[in-house]
Design a protein around this motif. Structure first.
Motif, PDB file in Angstrom:
ATOM      1  N   LEU A  42       0.840  -1.200   0.000  1.00  0.00           N
ATOM      2  CA  LEU A  42       0.000   0.000   0.000  1.00  0.00           C
ATOM      3  C   LEU A  42       0.877   1.252   0.000  1.00  0.00           C
ATOM      4  O   LEU A  42       0.595   2.228  -0.705  1.00  0.00           O
ATOM      5  CB  LEU A  42      -0.947  -0.004   1.200  1.00  0.00           C
ATOM      6  N   ALA A  43       1.958   1.232   0.762  1.00  0.00           N
ATOM      7  CA  ALA A  43       2.875   2.374   0.790  1.00  0.00           C
ATOM      8  C   ALA A  43       3.500   2.574  -0.583  1.00  0.00           C
ATOM      9  O   ALA A  43       3.657   3.715  -1.055  1.00  0.00           O
ATOM     10  CB  ALA A  43       3.956   2.146   1.847  1.00  0.00           C
ATOM     11  N   ALA A  44       3.842   1.469  -1.256  1.00  0.00           N
ATOM     12  CA  ALA A  44       4.439   1.566  -2.594  1.00  0.00           C
ATOM     13  C   ALA A  44       3.447   2.183  -3.571  1.00  0.00           C
ATOM     14  O   ALA A  44       3.800   3.055  -4.381  1.00  0.00           O
ATOM     15  CB  ALA A  44       4.869   0.176  -3.068  1.00  0.00           C
ATOM     16  N   ALA A  45       2.170   1.758  -3.482  1.00  0.00           N
ATOM     17  CA  ALA A  45       1.151   2.303  -4.384  1.00  0.00           C
ATOM     18  C   ALA A  45       1.000   3.808  -4.170  1.00  0.00           C
ATOM     19  O   ALA A  45       0.898   4.586  -5.131  1.00  0.00           O
ATOM     20  CB  ALA A  45      -0.177   1.592  -4.149  1.00  0.00           C
ATOM     21  N   LEU A  46       1.026   4.206  -2.915  1.00  0.00           N
ATOM     22  CA  LEU A  46       0.924   5.636  -2.584  1.00  0.00           C
ATOM     23  C   LEU A  46       2.121   6.408  -3.155  1.00  0.00           C
ATOM     24  O   LEU A  46       1.969   7.450  -3.799  1.00  0.00           O
ATOM     25  CB  LEU A  46       0.861   5.793  -1.061  1.00  0.00           C
ATOM     26  N   ALA A  47       3.309   5.860  -2.947  1.00  0.00           N
ATOM     27  CA  ALA A  47       4.530   6.531  -3.411  1.00  0.00           C
ATOM     28  C   ALA A  47       4.557   6.628  -4.941  1.00  0.00           C
ATOM     29  O   ALA A  47       4.880   7.683  -5.498  1.00  0.00           O
ATOM     30  CB  ALA A  47       5.761   5.773  -2.901  1.00  0.00           C
ATOM     31  N   PHE A  48       4.211   5.529  -5.623  1.00  0.00           N
ATOM     32  CA  PHE A  48       4.180   5.541  -7.101  1.00  0.00           C
ATOM     33  C   PHE A  48       3.258   6.637  -7.599  1.00  0.00           C
ATOM     34  O   PHE A  48       3.597   7.411  -8.494  1.00  0.00           O
ATOM     35  CB  PHE A  48       3.652   4.203  -7.645  1.00  0.00           C
ATOM     36  N   THR A  49       2.064   6.684  -7.024  1.00  0.00           N
ATOM     37  CA  THR A  49       1.050   7.636  -7.489  1.00  0.00           C
ATOM     38  C   THR A  49       1.547   9.071  -7.353  1.00  0.00           C
ATOM     39  O   THR A  49       1.474   9.861  -8.294  1.00  0.00           O
ATOM     40  CB  THR A  49      -0.249   7.452  -6.665  1.00  0.00           C
ATOM     41  N   VAL A  50       2.087   9.382  -6.191  1.00  0.00           N
ATOM     42  CA  VAL A  50       2.504  10.759  -5.915  1.00  0.00           C
ATOM     43  C   VAL A  50       3.754  11.121  -6.714  1.00  0.00           C
ATOM     44  O   VAL A  50       3.801  12.143  -7.392  1.00  0.00           O
ATOM     45  CB  VAL A  50       2.735  10.941  -4.397  1.00  0.00           C
ATOM     46  N   LEU A  51       4.758  10.253  -6.664  1.00  0.00           N
ATOM     47  CA  LEU A  51       6.042  10.590  -7.287  1.00  0.00           C
ATOM     48  C   LEU A  51       5.955  10.623  -8.801  1.00  0.00           C
ATOM     49  O   LEU A  51       6.418  11.586  -9.442  1.00  0.00           O
ATOM     50  CB  LEU A  51       7.124   9.599  -6.840  1.00  0.00           C
ATOM     51  N   LEU A  52       5.354   9.580  -9.395  1.00  0.00           N
ATOM     52  CA  LEU A  52       5.289   9.548 -10.855  1.00  0.00           C
ATOM     53  C   LEU A  52       4.457  10.712 -11.387  1.00  0.00           C
ATOM     54  O   LEU A  52       4.819  11.356 -12.382  1.00  0.00           O
ATOM     55  CB  LEU A  52       4.712   8.205 -11.323  1.00  0.00           C
TER      56      LEU A  52
END
Lengths: 274, 317
Positions: A42-52
């Motif tokens: 879930l943390a990875a999904a959040l990070a991908f969404t924001v950073l990309l």
């Protein structure tokens, strides 16, 4: 020891605790939140969404003077800032698969179905708990990505506001799409009961099928409108182009996939030996 | 399940004509038996006899191809509070390796609204308090068994079904589970456990359901199996074996020469043989009564059925 056992057995056990859908929901919530892999994914999904989203918005702003007139006309500031969805859907999809395939891999499923022998409450609870958790997280992720992305685009005055027509719908629609892909993963995991197989099918549908359809002759290209991946693009768009179906169409296609795969998963879950 | 209901003793496991087919392999064939409350019933048979399959069918995990099995008078699947009716320990581990023991038990407990206090209580009972916050993936086989037993006890069930419960336990753990199971049975619960070891059954169970190749061989008691075993032989070594043979001859006596100076005698005790030899003035070099082991008793019981089953399988093939 023996005497102690005699005393303690049944000392606080409830008289008549029945299985209810609400109780199974609570149990599945405990299961979802008590695995490190869930938290990390879930943390990875959040990070991908924001950073990309932020990076693509920044790159677009820098590169804007080189855009063609046609590209400028169809530029979608909202979709650009939300494009982290393309990675997030893969993380959430894998997590959806694991919610049930992890139980088959470890043997936990026999404990789960042993205490809820009617079985279907387990599937519905898994879907509900997982969908609520994903949707909540993805709404937050998309709002952050949108805000950051628009800040990047504002240097070229390309930014839009959440209150502009269709923007909020796109932000929520994208969260709904990613959640839907997660639920699709969960249904595939239930059908295939095998982590690698379910992930391979899910990635095939999301990444490979669009390529194959794209290679079809022009008169068959509309088949692409009925792929789940197209639903994501349709739900994310604010600036309409003739290449993509409407958001409503995208939503209906996505829901159709979910209804069909979940119905098949429910039938097989009840029928098959655990 | 209230205490009064338990005392009435109306909870039992009843299998009627159970059959399970996997493809063209018949795992369980026409199996009928009854497991009654208030005692420990062993489910005995060699590996591959269909014990685990039968237990999975009792729990509704596997669907019988034919026949049915009822727990407390109804299919387990139709139970409103399954954890209070049946506590289960399955042979293969049924725990997510990434979850702590405490969270695993909590998740199971929550399906029935069982309290956190009860979760802590069963953790203490099985002796896992120190490792309750550790991930189950790192547990030894014995700790895994204890966790499985904890989950079986969570709902204070009227019936316990345990597949090879002593598997992987250390000697202290084995003694603990034996006394636990006897105590649970003494409280009026139905206790049904499987094993492929007759010697283990003799120490834990009083009643037996014996299966071989998916078929019922016997519904019996441990005492009957031991009593019904073929009588023990006496091993005799003497330089005058031909003479001793004549002296011992009589009805119900079998004398077999296993070497030039060695006889195996059944139908006479070592005392009788020794005294007969002395009366006839014969020299004995060795006089050894041989023990009937529980495993031999079990083999005696199963031999015919296993041979029959082998022929049956060939005919089918």
């Amino acid at each position: 020891m023996t005497a102690q056992v005699n005393q303690t057995i049944g000392a606080t056990a409830p008289a008549a605790g029945q299985v209810t859908q609400l109780r199974v929901l609570r149990s599945e919530w405990t299961k979802l939140t008590s695995l490190r892999s869930t938290v990390w994914t879930l943390a990875a999904a959040l990070a991908f969404t924001v950073l990309l989203g932020a990076v693509l918005s920044r790159v677009t702003a820098n590169d804007w003077p080189h855009y063609s007139a046609a590209s400028m006309r169809t530029f979608d500031a909202t979709a650009t800032s939300l494009s982290g969805m393309y990675l997030a859907q893969l993380a959430i999809g894998v997590l959806g698969v694991l919610v049930i395939s992890g139980e088959y891999a470890t043997g936990m499923i026999r404990a789960t179905l042993g205490v809820v022998p009617r079985r279907l409450p387990v599937l519905w609870a898994k879907v509900a708990v997982f969908a609520v958790a994903c949707f909540g997280l993805m709404v937050v992720a998309n709002l952050v990505a949108f805000t950051m992305g628009q800040a990047m685009l504002s240097s070229r005055h390309l930014d839009v506001a959440l209150s502009d027509p269709g923007v909020l719908r796109a932000v929520l629609g994208t969260a709904l799409f990613v959640t839907g892909i997660g639920v699709l993963g969960l249904a595939l995991g239930t059908l295939l009961r095998n982590t690698p197989a379910a992930i391979a099918v899910l990635f095939g549908v999301l990444l490979v099928l669009p390529q194959i359809v794209g290679a079809l002759p022009q008169r068959l290209a509309r088949i692409g409108d009925y792929l789940p991946s197209t639903s994501g693009d349709a739900l994310m768009q604010v600036v309409r182009t003739p290449d993509l179906p409407s958001p409503a169409h995208g939503l209906i296609v996505l829901l159709a996939y979910l209804v069909v795969t979940l119905a098949a998963a429910a039938v097989l879950l009840v029928r098959r030996d655990a | 399940m209230t205490a009064t209901e338990r005392e009435r003793g109306d909870h039992m496991i009843e299998a009627r004509g159970l059959e399970k087919r996997y493809g063209d392999r018949l795992a369980v064939h026409d199996l009928s038996f009854t497991v009654r409350p208030g005692r420990v019933t062993g489910f005995l048979g060699p590996n591959g006899a269909g014990k685990s399959t039968t237990m999975r069918m009792i729990l509704g995990l596997d669907r019988p191809t034919r026949g049915e099995v009822r727990v407390n008078g109804r299919r387990y699947r139709d139970a409103v509070a399954p954890m209070h009716e049946v506590g289960v320990l399955l042979e293969a581990r049924a725990v997510h390796t990434g979850r702590t023991a405490a969270k695993h038990l909590l998740a199971l407990a929550q399906t029935h609204g069982i309290s956190r206090r009860r979760v802590d209580e069963v953790i203490d009972m099985v002796g896992l308090t120190d490792v309750a916050r550790k991930r189950a993936g790192g547990f030894s086989l014995g700790m895994g068994q204890r966790l499985g037993i904890a989950s079986a006890l969570l709902g204070d069930p009227a019936t316990l079904i345990l597949d090879e419960p002593v598997n992987g336990l250390d000697p202290e753990g084995i003694r603990w589970i034996r006394s636990l199971l006897r105590d649970l049975a003494a409280e009026g619960r139905t206790v049904f456990l499987s094993s492929h070891l007759m010697s283990e059954m003799a120490l834990t169970a009083t009643h037996l359901v014996v299966v071989g190749r998916g078929r019922l061989i016997a519904e019996t008691t441990v005492d009957e199996v031991i009593a019904g075993a073929s009588p023990a032989a006496v091993h005799v070594r003497t330089p005058q074996s031909a003479a001793l043979r004549d002296v011992l001859a009589g009805t119900g006596v079998t004398v077999t020469a296993t070497a030039a100076d060695t006889l195996e005698v059944t139908g006479r005790t070592s005392v009788e043989i020794g005294e007969a030899a002395r009366a006839a003035g014969l020299v004995l070099h060795e006089l050894t009564p041989m023990q009937v082991s529980l495993e031999d008793a079990f083999m005696d019981l199963t031999r015919d059925a296993v041979e029959y089953a082998t022929i049956g399988a060939e005919v089918q093939a």
